[in-house]
Write a protein that holds these residues in place. Structure first.
Motif, PDB file in Angstrom:
ATOM      1  N   ASN A  57       1.256  -1.156  -0.398  1.00 25.99           N
ATOM      2  CA  ASN A  57      -0.223  -0.189   0.192  1.00 25.99           C
ATOM      3  C   ASN A  57       0.945   1.183  -0.310  1.00 25.99           C
ATOM      4  O   ASN A  57       0.641   2.305   0.408  1.00 25.99           O
ATOM      5  CB  ASN A  57      -0.887  -0.237   1.050  1.00 25.99           C
ATOM      6  N   GLY A  58       1.925   1.389  -0.360  1.00 23.99           N
ATOM      7  CA  GLY A  58       3.302   2.259  -0.278  1.00 23.99           C
ATOM      8  C   GLY A  58       3.555   2.736   1.165  1.00 23.99           C
ATOM      9  O   GLY A  58       4.420   3.796   1.505  1.00 23.99           O
ATOM     10  N   THR A  59       3.213   1.968   1.990  1.00 19.79           N
ATOM     11  CA  THR A  59       4.241   2.702   3.318  1.00 19.79           C
ATOM     12  C   THR A  59       5.038   1.792   3.653  1.00 19.79           C
ATOM     13  O   THR A  59       5.381   0.577   2.959  1.00 19.79           O
ATOM     14  CB  THR A  59       2.845   2.011   4.545  1.00 19.79           C
ATOM     15  N   ALA A  60       5.511   2.435   4.444  1.00 24.16           N
ATOM     16  CA  ALA A  60       6.774   1.314   4.767  1.00 24.16           C
ATOM     17  C   ALA A  60       7.893   1.340   6.330  1.00 24.16           C
ATOM     18  O   ALA A  60       7.314   1.929   7.177  1.00 24.16           O
ATOM     19  CB  ALA A  60       7.936   2.115   4.872  1.00 24.16           C
ATOM     20  N   ARG A  61       8.708   0.507   7.411  1.00 21.87           N
ATOM     21  CA  ARG A  61       8.607   0.305   9.006  1.00 21.87           C
ATOM     22  C   ARG A  61      10.302   0.093   8.580  1.00 21.87           C
ATOM     23  O   ARG A  61      10.687  -1.002   8.132  1.00 21.87           O
ATOM     24  CB  ARG A  61       7.743  -0.761   9.358  1.00 21.87           C
ATOM     25  N   LEU A  62      10.879   1.395   9.541  1.00 20.34           N
ATOM     26  CA  LEU A  62      12.117   0.808   9.440  1.00 20.34           C
ATOM     27  C   LEU A  62      12.213   0.209  11.312  1.00 20.34           C
ATOM     28  O   LEU A  62      12.195   1.332  12.121  1.00 20.34           O
ATOM     29  CB  LEU A  62      13.279   2.330  10.160  1.00 20.34           C
ATOM     30  N   HIS A  95       7.105   9.305   6.663  1.00 24.93           N
ATOM     31  CA  HIS A  95       6.146   9.435   6.796  1.00 24.93           C
ATOM     32  C   HIS A  95       4.874  10.752   7.128  1.00 24.93           C
ATOM     33  O   HIS A  95       5.281  11.483   8.373  1.00 24.93           O
ATOM     34  CB  HIS A  95       5.030   8.838   8.284  1.00 24.93           C
ATOM     35  N   GLY A  96       3.791  11.168   5.932  1.00 25.43           N
ATOM     36  CA  GLY A  96       3.326  12.755   6.863  1.00 25.43           C
ATOM     37  C   GLY A  96       4.131  13.962   6.204  1.00 25.43           C
ATOM     38  O   GLY A  96       3.810  14.909   6.493  1.00 25.43           O
ATOM     39  N   SER A  97       5.086  13.362   5.087  1.00 24.46           N
ATOM     40  CA  SER A  97       5.904  14.352   5.667  1.00 24.46           C
ATOM     41  C   SER A  97       6.751  14.150   3.945  1.00 24.46           C
ATOM     42  O   SER A  97       6.348  13.125   3.287  1.00 24.46           O
ATOM     43  CB  SER A  97       7.624  14.666   6.115  1.00 24.46           C
ATOM     44  N   THR A  98       7.048  15.385   3.055  1.00 23.90           N
ATOM     45  CA  THR A  98       7.661  15.638   2.024  1.00 23.90           C
ATOM     46  C   THR A  98       8.881  14.931   1.906  1.00 23.90           C
ATOM     47  O   THR A  98       9.971  15.161   0.361  1.00 23.90           O
ATOM     48  CB  THR A  98       7.752  16.967   0.993  1.00 23.90           C
ATOM     49  N   SER A  99       9.346  15.192   2.667  1.00 20.17           N
ATOM     50  CA  SER A  99      10.995  14.673   3.352  1.00 20.17           C
ATOM     51  C   SER A  99      11.253  14.196   3.471  1.00 20.17           C
ATOM     52  O   SER A  99      11.268  12.955   3.724  1.00 20.17           O
ATOM     53  CB  SER A  99      11.371  15.313   4.744  1.00 20.17           C
ATOM     54  N   THR A 100      12.529  13.266   2.609  1.00 16.40           N
ATOM     55  CA  THR A 100      13.113  11.896   2.415  1.00 16.40           C
ATOM     56  C   THR A 100      14.669  11.777   3.467  1.00 16.40           C
ATOM     57  O   THR A 100      15.564  10.535   3.331  1.00 16.40           O
ATOM     58  CB  THR A 100      13.732  11.484   1.114  1.00 16.40           C
TER      59      THR A 100
END
Length: 137
Positions: A57-62, A95-100
């Motif tokens: 779904n386009g989410t990721a977790r570290l 998450h919730g940002s445009t920052s990478t």
């Protein structure tokens, strides 16, 4: 769907990753990339076993364990998604940002468990075969 495992070498870090894709009847598909070696920059270190999990779904977790030998440090990290040939597909965004740029502040020579959420274009999910990280401390 059956699971599949891919081992790749992270270009910038020369670390081995393992990618696994799994799916259940009602669950999201996922791919997991685990770093098997230490990653360090300056006085900062991420221990082996750091894992990025990508979901269809386009989410990721570290999930990582991180520390620094210095005081008042910060680990800066950018997570790059790549295809089977190593071409850059895109970066995971906070998450919730445009920052990478993912940032973890480190204090008092402590060890921290770092759980971070990210997002990426879900249309890239099927193309992702590798990951690499850029980092700074």
């Amino acid at each position: 769907m059956t699971g599949r495992t891919t081992s790749v070498l992270a270009t910038a870090l020369a670390l081995v990753l393992s990618g696994t894709t799994t799916a259940g009847a009602s669950a999201l598909e996922q791919k997991t990339y685990t770093w098997r070696g230490y990653m360090s920059a300056g006085y900062c270190t991420i221990e082996p076993g750091a894992t990025w999990t990508l979901y269809s779904n386009g989410t990721a977790r570290l999930d990582a364990t991180i520390s620094s030998l210095g005081d008042e440090d910060a680990w800066l990290m950018w997570a790059h998604l790549k295809d089977g040939a190593g071409a850059l597909l895109g970066d995971i965004r906070v998450h919730g940002s445009t920052s990478t740029k993912f940032v973890k502040n480190l204090h008092d020579r402590r060890t921290y468990r770092w759980i971070a959420k990210g997002q990426f274009d879900p249309e890239l999910f099927d193309l992702v075969r590798r990951m690499s990280l850029s980092k700074h401390c």
